[in-house]
Scaffold this motif. Structure first.
Motif, mmCIF file in Angstrom:
data_model
loop_
_atom_site.group_PDB
_atom_site.id
_atom_site.type_symbol
_atom_site.label_atom_id
_atom_site.label_comp_id
_atom_site.label_asym_id
_atom_site.label_seq_id
_atom_site.Cartn_x
_atom_site.Cartn_y
_atom_site.Cartn_z
ATOM 1 N N LEU A 17 -5.598 -2.995 -6.910
ATOM 2 C CA LEU A 17 -6.721 -2.602 -6.051
ATOM 3 C C LEU A 17 -6.587 -1.147 -5.619
ATOM 4 C CD1 LEU A 17 -9.262 -3.590 -4.620
ATOM 5 C CD2 LEU A 17 -7.822 -4.294 -2.699
ATOM 6 N N TYR A 18 -5.380 -0.727 -5.290
ATOM 7 C CA TYR A 18 -5.154 0.675 -4.903
ATOM 8 C C TYR A 18 -5.591 1.605 -6.034
ATOM 9 C CZ TYR A 18 -2.847 4.990 -3.546
ATOM 10 O OH TYR A 18 -2.601 6.304 -3.218
ATOM 11 N N GLY A 56 -2.404 -5.948 -4.981
ATOM 12 C CA GLY A 56 -2.656 -4.788 -4.123
ATOM 13 C C GLY A 56 -2.508 -3.489 -4.878
ATOM 14 N N ALA A 60 2.449 1.731 -3.440
ATOM 15 C CA ALA A 60 1.470 2.228 -4.406
ATOM 16 C C ALA A 60 1.160 3.697 -4.161
ATOM 17 C CB ALA A 60 0.189 1.390 -4.326
ATOM 18 N N ALA A 76 0.827 -1.206 0.000
ATOM 19 C CA ALA A 76 0.000 0.000 0.000
ATOM 20 C C ALA A 76 0.864 1.260 0.000
ATOM 21 C CB ALA A 76 -0.924 -0.005 1.220
ATOM 22 N N THR A 132 -7.737 -0.562 2.348
ATOM 23 C CA THR A 132 -8.309 -1.716 1.642
ATOM 24 C C THR A 132 -7.205 -2.569 1.024
ATOM 25 O OG1 THR A 132 -10.270 -0.407 1.124
ATOM 26 C CG2 THR A 132 -9.979 -2.458 -0.096
ATOM 27 N N THR A 133 -6.184 -1.920 0.487
ATOM 28 C CA THR A 133 -5.049 -2.653 -0.081
ATOM 29 C C THR A 133 -4.343 -3.478 0.979
ATOM 30 O OG1 THR A 133 -4.694 -0.988 -1.807
ATOM 31 C CG2 THR A 133 -2.829 -2.405 -1.267
ATOM 32 N N VAL A 148 -4.234 -7.548 0.572
ATOM 33 C CA VAL A 148 -2.950 -8.225 0.373
ATOM 34 C C VAL A 148 -2.645 -9.146 1.552
ATOM 35 C CG1 VAL A 148 -0.460 -7.895 0.134
ATOM 36 C CG2 VAL A 148 -2.038 -6.406 -1.102
ATOM 37 N N SER A 194 4.646 -1.028 -6.332
ATOM 38 C CA SER A 194 3.961 -1.614 -5.179
ATOM 39 C C SER A 194 4.551 -2.991 -4.886
ATOM 40 C CB SER A 194 2.461 -1.735 -5.461
ATOM 41 O OG SER A 194 1.804 -2.408 -4.403
ATOM 42 N N ALA A 216 -8.136 3.678 -0.169
ATOM 43 C CA ALA A 216 -7.344 2.842 -1.068
ATOM 44 C C ALA A 216 -6.239 2.115 -0.314
ATOM 45 C CB ALA A 216 -6.753 3.695 -2.186
#
Length: 208
Positions: free
Chosen positions: A169-170, A166, A109, A106, A184-185, A189, A132, A181
């Motif tokens: 997703l970010y 991850g 990213a 995270a 949640t990442t 992960v 990331s 973001a």
């Protein structure tokens, strides 16, 4: 604010877990005290250093913000002193390591996305995903190379690929805000890593 605090705490969890992982590898290879420190430091911080160098953020934050390297070195020293006990519980380290993987993915990213903020982030999607993954798994690659092994992320375990997911997703959640973001990442992960550990899942390979 609370999200940033959570991410920072998990970042330290990751630094400690990764440093212990590197120091344990040094023990397996019968290295001396310096070997423990070098492998522990590299595992914990090399991914972030590589990321910063690739982004032109020099000197890297992991070398300038003293609490980060200090934490990695202390964790490596403690592992050296208590090596027999720590080795006995090495499997326990895998779970804080999973949290660290999520936090590093995270953070990698987010830092990359911030670097791209002067452009449309959509144009940096590959960079965000790549860095990331490098932030999260690059230290482990450096550790294995220093230990004279083929990096474990290239031959077994869902690790760097979880960090790459991850990054995706970010990017998908970035329009909802950085904090959402990032959190949640981290959760995603970490969950991927823990599930694959429990299930023993690995990426496909050629069977001879």
């Amino acid at each position: 604010m609370y999200a940033e605090l959570i991410v920072e705490i998990l970042n330290y969890v990751g630094i400690v877990a990764f440093a212990v992982s590197g120091a344990l590898k040094a023990g397996e290879k019968d290295m001396d005290l310096l070997g423990f420190i070098v492998l522990g430091f590299s595992t914990a911080l090399a991914g972030g250093i590589i990321r910063d160098v690739l982004l032109g953020r020099v000197p890297p934050a992991n070398l300038m913000y003293i609490p980060y390297p200090a934490t990695a070195i202390i964790a490596s020293l403690v592992t050296f002193v208590l090596y027999p006990q720590v080795r006995r519980y090495r499997d326990v380290v895998l779970y804080p390591d999973a949290l660290g993987l999520g936090a590093f993915a995270a953070i990698g990213a987010d830092i990359t996305a911030t670097y791209c903020s002067t452009n449309r982030i959509e144009s940096c999607w590959l960079l965000v995903i790549t860095l990331s993954s490098i932030t999260a798994a690059g230290g482990g690659v450096v550790r294995d190379i220093l230990a004279g092994e083929v990096p474990v992320v290239l031959r077994r375990e869902v690790y760097a690929s979880a960090a790459a997911i991850g990054g995706v997703l970010y990017l998908a959640l970035y329009p909802l805000g950085r904090e959402i973001a990032m959190l949640t990442t981290i959760i995603a992960v970490t969950a991927i890593r823990v599930v694959t550990l429990l299930k023993g899942w690995e990426l496909p390979r050629v069977r001879l």
